[in-house]
Design a protein around this motif. Structure first.
Motif, short mmCIF file in Angstrom:
data_model
loop_
_atom_site.label_atom_id
_atom_site.label_comp_id
_atom_site.label_asym_id
_atom_site.label_seq_id
_atom_site.Cartn_x
_atom_site.Cartn_y
_atom_site.Cartn_z
N PRO A 92 0.83 -1.22 0.00
CA PRO A 92 0.00 0.00 0.00
C PRO A 92 0.86 1.26 0.00
O PRO A 92 1.87 1.34 0.70
N ARG A 93 0.47 2.18 -0.74
CA ARG A 93 1.19 3.48 -0.81
C ARG A 93 0.48 4.46 0.12
O ARG A 93 -0.72 4.59 0.11
N GLY A 94 1.26 5.17 0.90
CA GLY A 94 0.66 6.06 1.90
C GLY A 94 0.88 7.43 1.65
O GLY A 94 0.64 8.44 1.38
#
Length: 97
Positions: A95-97
């Protein structure tokens, strides 16, 4: 000789499910136990030994878990894809935050 002394206010072992254990250790280990007790982290020798045993059991469980994961990985076979493609797939799952 190192003995895990019981608290005289505590119920006898046959009542509280505890059992006594007496061990012999070399002077160097006796000194180490005394140092650990003087640190104040443990109430007595029995408290220290119980903590060591709990940690040993947890470490054994962790080793067993890792061995099972390694066995699972070995049993899954070899991925014939290019390493770069596999890495790209893994990175895409993060996941990219």
């Amino acid at each position: 000789m190192l003995s895990a002394a019981r608290d005289e206010r505590a119920p006898p072992p046959y009542i509280d499910g505890m059992s006594d254990l007496t061990i012999s250790i070399p002077p160097a280990l006796q000194q180490w136990v005394e140092v650990r007790l003087s640190d104040g982290e443990y109430a007595d020798v029995a408290d220290y030994v119980r903590d060591l045993m709990r940690r040993d059991r947890a470490a054994g469980e962790e080793v067993a878990r890792i061995r099972a994961l390694v066995a699972e990985g070995l049993a899954s076979g070899v991925d014939e894809r290019d390493a770069g493609d596999v890495l790209a797939e893994v990175m895409a799952r993060i996941p990219r935050g």
